[in-house]
Design an enzyme around this catalytic site. Structure first.
Site, short mmCIF file in Angstrom:
data_model
loop_
_atom_site.label_atom_id
_atom_site.label_comp_id
_atom_site.label_asym_id
_atom_site.label_seq_id
_atom_site.Cartn_x
_atom_site.Cartn_y
_atom_site.Cartn_z
CG ASP A 1 4.25 7.85 5.34
OD1 ASP A 1 3.73 6.72 5.52
OD2 ASP A 1 4.07 8.51 4.30
CB SER A 2 1.73 4.58 9.50
OG SER A 2 2.85 3.81 9.91
CG ASP B 1 7.31 5.11 4.49
OD1 ASP B 1 7.59 4.57 3.40
OD2 ASP B 1 6.25 4.88 5.11
CD GLU C 1 -1.59 0.52 2.54
OE1 GLU C 1 -0.46 1.02 2.38
OE2 GLU C 1 -2.40 0.91 3.39
O1 KIV Z 1 3.71 4.01 6.71
C1 KIV Z 1 3.56 2.79 6.88
O2 KIV Z 1 3.47 2.27 8.01
C2 KIV Z 1 3.47 1.96 5.68
C3 KIV Z 1 2.94 0.58 5.85
C4 KIV Z 1 1.48 0.66 6.09
C5 KIV Z 1 3.29 -0.29 4.72
O3 KIV Z 1 3.76 2.41 4.63
#
Ligand code: KIV
Length: 274
Positions: free
Chosen positions: A49-50, A88, A187
């Site tokens: 979700d990044s 995610d 994390e």
């Molecule tokens: O959303 C994402 O990219 C993540 C990673 C930072 C582990 O959860």
């Protein structure tokens, strides 16, 4: 005649079996074109979700929706063939109840064809993880710094810096492992704590800013390529593509403006009249 693909993708049980084995290589991807590149070298592709920060320029991941995740998850599945694709679960689609989580996860699996989902939270999410895992949904946990909780955390600070603050994070790791997750992202936690958790729990740990002591590593692709506007301090840059892309765009713009743009005759092999 069967039209089933002969290519076998990695599965959640394959990743689970890597505990104490060959380190797990994981990167994010949100598109078919980057997924095809990542797929050649990684065991797991995370549709994180990044994407809210990286693709959409949001300050946090809170505004990301289930539909956004499904759209990009499907693109990544189309671009990849070998890696396990984990999508995610965005903020707000799984925390209210285990039933809400189940319906959201089912949508993700059915509409993207991915192999697993990831959700944030430790002890408080353990019951939900067990509910999903017991109903055919492989779950990757995510503990330590959980960016979806930014509004209660206040900042994206590293977790467990003093030994006195380790216990809740250790409890989170144990709870997620015992609930039946196939792996867990840790994390931004200090190295001694990441090591202790990795040595204690039964499932692979995948670190991001959590040292080499974990069973695998994950980074945001655009961060390690030097394409993100803001990059966390712990990220090692393996490339600096920003200036290269800008130079290419600058060259294109200059060609267009000076009418030096490649002519159609040249491109299509047309002969000049003469
Ligand atoms: O959303 C994402 O990219 C993540 C990673 C930072 C582990 O959860």
């Amino acid at each position: 005649m069967s039209v089933q693909s002969t290519i076998r993708r990695k599965t959640a049980p394959d990743i689970r079996a890597r505990k104490n084995g060959e380190p797990i290589v994981m990167l994010t991807s949100y598109h078919a074109h980057t997924a095809a590149l990542v797929d050649r070298h990684c065991d797991v592709i995370l549709v994180g979700d990044s994407l809210g920060n990286v693709m959409h320029g949001f300050e946090t991941t809170v505004p990301v929706t289930l539909d956004m995740m499904i759209l990009q998850g499907h693109a990544v599945m189309r671009g990849s063939q070998h890696a396990l694709v984990v999508v995610d679960m965005p903020f707000g689609c799984y925390e209210a109840s285990r039933e809400q989580a189940f319906h959201s996860a089912v949508r993700i699996l059915k509409e993207t064809h991915c192999g697993a989902v990831k959700l944030e939270g430790g002890e408080r999410m353990a019951e939900t993880v067990a509910f999903l895992a017991g109903r055919g949904i492989p779950v990757m946990g995510h503990i330590g710094l959980t960016p979806q909780s930014i509004n209660t955390l206040g900042s994206f600070r590293a977790q467990g810096r003093e030994e006195g603050s380790w216990e809740p994070i250790e409890n989170d790791a144990r709870a997620i492992s015992q609930a039946g997750a196939f792996s867990v992202v840790i994390e931004a936690v200090a190295e001694p704590l990441a090591r202790k958790i990795t040595e204690t729990i039964a499932i692979p740990t995948i670190g991001i800013g959590a040292s080499a002591a974990c069973d695998g590593q994950v980074l945001v692709l655009e961060d390690m390529l030097g394409l993100s506007a803001r990059t966390p301090k712990f990220v090692h840059r393996y490339g600096n593509l920003g200036p290269m892309i800008e130079a290419a765009i600058e060259g294109y713009a200059a060609d267009v403006r000076s009418r030096a743009f490649p002519a159609p005759e040249h491109v299509y092999g047309m002969k000049a009249k003469g």
